[in-house]
Write a protein that holds these residues in place. Structure first.
Motif, PDB file in Angstrom:
ATOM      1  N   ALA A   1       0.871  -1.400  -0.014  1.00  0.00           N
ATOM      2  CA  ALA A   1       0.024   0.021  -0.058  1.00  0.00           C
ATOM      3  C   ALA A   1       0.876   1.352  -0.045  1.00  0.00           C
ATOM      4  N   VAL A   2       2.062   1.203   0.982  1.00  0.00           N
ATOM      5  CA  VAL A   2       2.930   2.291   0.887  1.00  0.00           C
ATOM      6  C   VAL A   2       3.737   2.605  -0.572  1.00  0.00           C
ATOM      7  N   MET A   3       4.109   1.445  -1.114  1.00  0.00           N
ATOM      8  CA  MET A   3       4.703   1.492  -2.456  1.00  0.00           C
ATOM      9  C   MET A   3       4.026   2.014  -3.390  1.00  0.00           C
ATOM     10  N   LEU A   4       2.438   1.784  -3.565  1.00  0.00           N
ATOM     11  CA  LEU A   4       1.726   2.081  -4.353  1.00  0.00           C
ATOM     12  C   LEU A   4       1.011   3.546  -4.061  1.00  0.00           C
ATOM     13  N   GLY A   5       0.807   3.712  -2.848  1.00  0.00           N
ATOM     14  CA  GLY A   5      -0.041   4.874  -2.414  1.00  0.00           C
ATOM     15  C   GLY A   5       0.828   6.231  -2.272  1.00  0.00           C
ATOM     16  N   LEU A   6       2.011   6.037  -1.581  1.00  0.00           N
ATOM     17  CA  LEU A   6       2.910   7.162  -1.697  1.00  0.00           C
ATOM     18  C   LEU A   6       3.236   8.013  -2.871  1.00  0.00           C
ATOM     19  N   PRO A   7       3.640   7.300  -3.760  1.00  0.00           N
ATOM     20  CA  PRO A   7       4.024   7.879  -5.227  1.00  0.00           C
ATOM     21  C   PRO A   7       2.662   8.446  -5.718  1.00  0.00           C
ATOM     22  N   LEU A   8       1.726   7.689  -5.795  1.00  0.00           N
ATOM     23  CA  LEU A   8       0.526   8.300  -6.416  1.00  0.00           C
ATOM     24  C   LEU A   8      -0.002   9.349  -5.729  1.00  0.00           C
ATOM     25  N   GLY A   9       0.093   9.503  -4.369  1.00  0.00           N
ATOM     26  CA  GLY A   9      -0.214  10.827  -3.785  1.00  0.00           C
ATOM     27  C   GLY A   9       0.624  11.968  -4.131  1.00  0.00           C
ATOM     28  N   ILE A  10       1.800  11.599  -4.365  1.00  0.00           N
ATOM     29  CA  ILE A  10       2.728  12.806  -4.598  1.00  0.00           C
ATOM     30  C   ILE A  10       2.431  13.318  -6.150  1.00  0.00           C
TER      31      ILE A  10
ATOM     32  N   ALA B   1      -6.682  -8.058  -1.807  1.00  0.00           N
ATOM     33  CA  ALA B   1      -8.077  -7.343  -1.588  1.00  0.00           C
ATOM     34  C   ALA B   1      -7.782  -6.363  -0.323  1.00  0.00           C
ATOM     35  N   THR B   2      -6.889  -6.613   0.561  1.00  0.00           N
ATOM     36  CA  THR B   2      -6.638  -5.865   1.596  1.00  0.00           C
ATOM     37  C   THR B   2      -6.003  -4.350   1.339  1.00  0.00           C
ATOM     38  N   VAL B   3      -4.979  -4.505   0.465  1.00  0.00           N
ATOM     39  CA  VAL B   3      -4.437  -3.498  -0.352  1.00  0.00           C
ATOM     40  C   VAL B   3      -5.313  -2.301  -1.180  1.00  0.00           C
ATOM     41  N   ILE B   4      -6.366  -3.139  -1.801  1.00  0.00           N
ATOM     42  CA  ILE B   4      -7.222  -2.337  -2.547  1.00  0.00           C
ATOM     43  C   ILE B   4      -8.079  -1.657  -1.519  1.00  0.00           C
ATOM     44  N   TYR B   5      -8.230  -2.100  -0.452  1.00  0.00           N
ATOM     45  CA  TYR B   5      -9.179  -1.588   0.661  1.00  0.00           C
ATOM     46  C   TYR B   5      -8.670  -0.611   1.298  1.00  0.00           C
ATOM     47  N   ALA B   6      -7.277  -0.830   1.576  1.00  0.00           N
ATOM     48  CA  ALA B   6      -6.531   0.234   2.457  1.00  0.00           C
ATOM     49  C   ALA B   6      -5.787   1.363   1.803  1.00  0.00           C
ATOM     50  N   LEU B   7      -5.514   1.189   0.466  1.00  0.00           N
ATOM     51  CA  LEU B   7      -4.915   2.073  -0.176  1.00  0.00           C
ATOM     52  C   LEU B   7      -5.471   3.827  -0.075  1.00  0.00           C
ATOM     53  N   PRO B   8      -6.820   3.980  -0.457  1.00  0.00           N
ATOM     54  CA  PRO B   8      -7.245   5.063  -0.659  1.00  0.00           C
ATOM     55  C   PRO B   8      -6.921   6.214   0.523  1.00  0.00           C
ATOM     56  N   PRO B   9      -6.838   6.062   1.882  1.00  0.00           N
ATOM     57  CA  PRO B   9      -6.752   7.074   2.843  1.00  0.00           C
ATOM     58  C   PRO B   9      -5.389   7.220   2.736  1.00  0.00           C
ATOM     59  N   LEU B  10      -4.386   6.528   2.427  1.00  0.00           N
ATOM     60  CA  LEU B  10      -2.908   6.917   2.251  1.00  0.00           C
ATOM     61  C   LEU B  10      -2.818   7.760   1.080  1.00  0.00           C
TER      62      LEU B  10
ATOM     63  N   SER C   1       0.974  14.201   8.059  1.00  0.00           N
ATOM     64  CA  SER C   1      -0.308  13.924   7.409  1.00  0.00           C
ATOM     65  C   SER C   1      -0.072  12.195   6.898  1.00  0.00           C
ATOM     66  N   ILE C   2       1.082  12.124   6.278  1.00  0.00           N
ATOM     67  CA  ILE C   2       1.277  10.837   5.670  1.00  0.00           C
ATOM     68  C   ILE C   2       1.338   9.688   6.622  1.00  0.00           C
ATOM     69  N   MET C   3       1.801   9.807   7.702  1.00  0.00           N
ATOM     70  CA  MET C   3       1.837   8.921   8.813  1.00  0.00           C
ATOM     71  C   MET C   3       0.414   8.733   9.215  1.00  0.00           C
ATOM     72  N   ALA C   4      -0.469   9.551   9.221  1.00  0.00           N
ATOM     73  CA  ALA C   4      -1.622   9.258   9.467  1.00  0.00           C
ATOM     74  C   ALA C   4      -2.217   8.689   8.449  1.00  0.00           C
ATOM     75  N   GLY C   5      -1.987   8.539   7.112  1.00  0.00           N
ATOM     76  CA  GLY C   5      -2.441   8.009   6.166  1.00  0.00           C
ATOM     77  C   GLY C   5      -1.997   6.451   6.252  1.00  0.00           C
ATOM     78  N   ILE C   6      -0.924   6.506   6.516  1.00  0.00           N
ATOM     79  CA  ILE C   6      -0.416   4.959   6.989  1.00  0.00           C
ATOM     80  C   ILE C   6      -1.013   4.458   7.857  1.00  0.00           C
ATOM     81  N   ASN C   7      -1.378   5.127   9.024  1.00  0.00           N
ATOM     82  CA  ASN C   7      -1.997   4.662  10.456  1.00  0.00           C
ATOM     83  C   ASN C   7      -3.437   4.358   9.852  1.00  0.00           C
ATOM     84  N   GLN C   8      -4.110   4.997   9.059  1.00  0.00           N
ATOM     85  CA  GLN C   8      -5.390   4.776   8.703  1.00  0.00           C
ATOM     86  C   GLN C   8      -5.450   3.486   7.817  1.00  0.00           C
ATOM     87  N   SER C   9      -4.692   3.438   6.696  1.00  0.00           N
ATOM     88  CA  SER C   9      -4.394   2.027   6.095  1.00  0.00           C
ATOM     89  C   SER C   9      -4.174   0.707   6.845  1.00  0.00           C
TER      90      SER C   9
END
Length: 294
Positions: A106-115, A160-169, A210-218
């Protein structure tokens, strides 16, 4: 009188996925075997081969480094020790392995996409509806194509977990970078920072809470998937919850549920402590010192 037109996308979707499985089914199975053999199983074996006392010590050390509070470290270690007392230590490690792989992906996908979203308005406009759909679509709906493509087991549970947990990050990374004060960004540009230097030395450090909050929520959302993932062979703590539901064994289900809650508390407190940053910890330490002197 029926005023509705008779429309259906059911057949089109079924044809699409049937063709996808026929053409690329071997590749999906190969990917599943690769993740299982070279990533998930080694992590599980490494965790199970590590003495429990060492894992507890590492958790206590992480809690202390993040919060600088000995009391928090002791409490979190005690809570994890309680899971071992329940006889659920091995299943805790299975769940933790799935969590580590899912969160890393999730971090590998979500962090670059958020940037990228923070730098492109049109990309944000295009990705935001997809993220909305990922957050609102019931998990069982997108679990169906995942099962069809990858079969039963831990790998489809991870996907399935990555799909569910990705958006908040993704959202919180985008938000954190966009909320970096413009004057600081302009100051960096005036000193000759390149876009990469600006990102790594100014924007990401200031957006870290904010990023750590996203990881926390994920992570929290991933933990929420554990029971559902156990239905497709993920095992771990969710397996006991599912067994308690199927057998009406309230004690077993609640005990495993309590273990999941404890794991969520431990991860939540540690990730929050690291997300607050050094400045916050320094301020809190000064306040505690003043209280002690008073």
């Amino acid at each position: 009188m029926d005023i509705f037109l008779h429309l259906s996308i059911e057949d089109a979707i079924n044809v699409f996925f049937n063709n996808l499985v026929q053409r690329f089914g071997d590749y999906f199975q190969g990917f599943s075997a690769f993740v299982l053999k070279w990533i998930l199983v080694p992590i599980e074996l490494a965790l199970k081969g590590t003495p429990a006392i060492l894992i507890l010590a590492v958790v206590g050390w992480l809690a202390w480094v993040g919060s600088k509070r000995l009391s928090m470290s002791v409490v979190l270690v005690g809570l994890l020790y309680l899971i071992g007392c329940f006889g659920l230590w091995d299943k805790l490690l299975q769940t933790l392995a799935i969590m580590l792989v899912s969160t890393t992906l999730a971090v590998m996908l979500g962090l670059p996409l958020g940037i990228l979203m923070s730098r492109s308005l049109w990309l944000r406009s295009g990705v935001s509806p997809v993220l909305d759909m990922m957050q609102t679509l019931p998990t069982f709906v997108y679990m169906i194509p995942v099962l069809m493509l990858f079969g039963l087991g831990k790998v489809p549970a991870i996907i399935a977990t990555v799909i569910y947990a990705l958006p908040p990050l993704v959202r919180l990374t985008d938000l954190g970078i966009r909320q970096v004060p413009e004057d600081i960004v302009e100051a960096g540009k005036s000193f000759g920072c390149t876009q990469t230097q600006l990102l790594l030395k100014i924007q990401l450090p200031l957006a870290r809470p904010s990023i750590m909050a996203g990881i926390n929520q994920s992570v929290m959302m991933a933990l929420g998937m554990i029971v559902i993932a156990s239905m497709i062979g993920a095992r771990g703590l969710g397996e006991d919850v599912l067994a308690g539901i199927n057998n009406l064994d309230i004690g077993r289900g609640l005990q495993a549920g309590l273990a999941i809650v404890i794991l969520a508390i431990v991860i939540d407190r540690i990730s929050q402590a690291f997300g607050k940053g050094r400045r916050h910890r320094a301020v809190m330490a000064k306040k505690q010192k003043r209280v002690a002197l008073a």
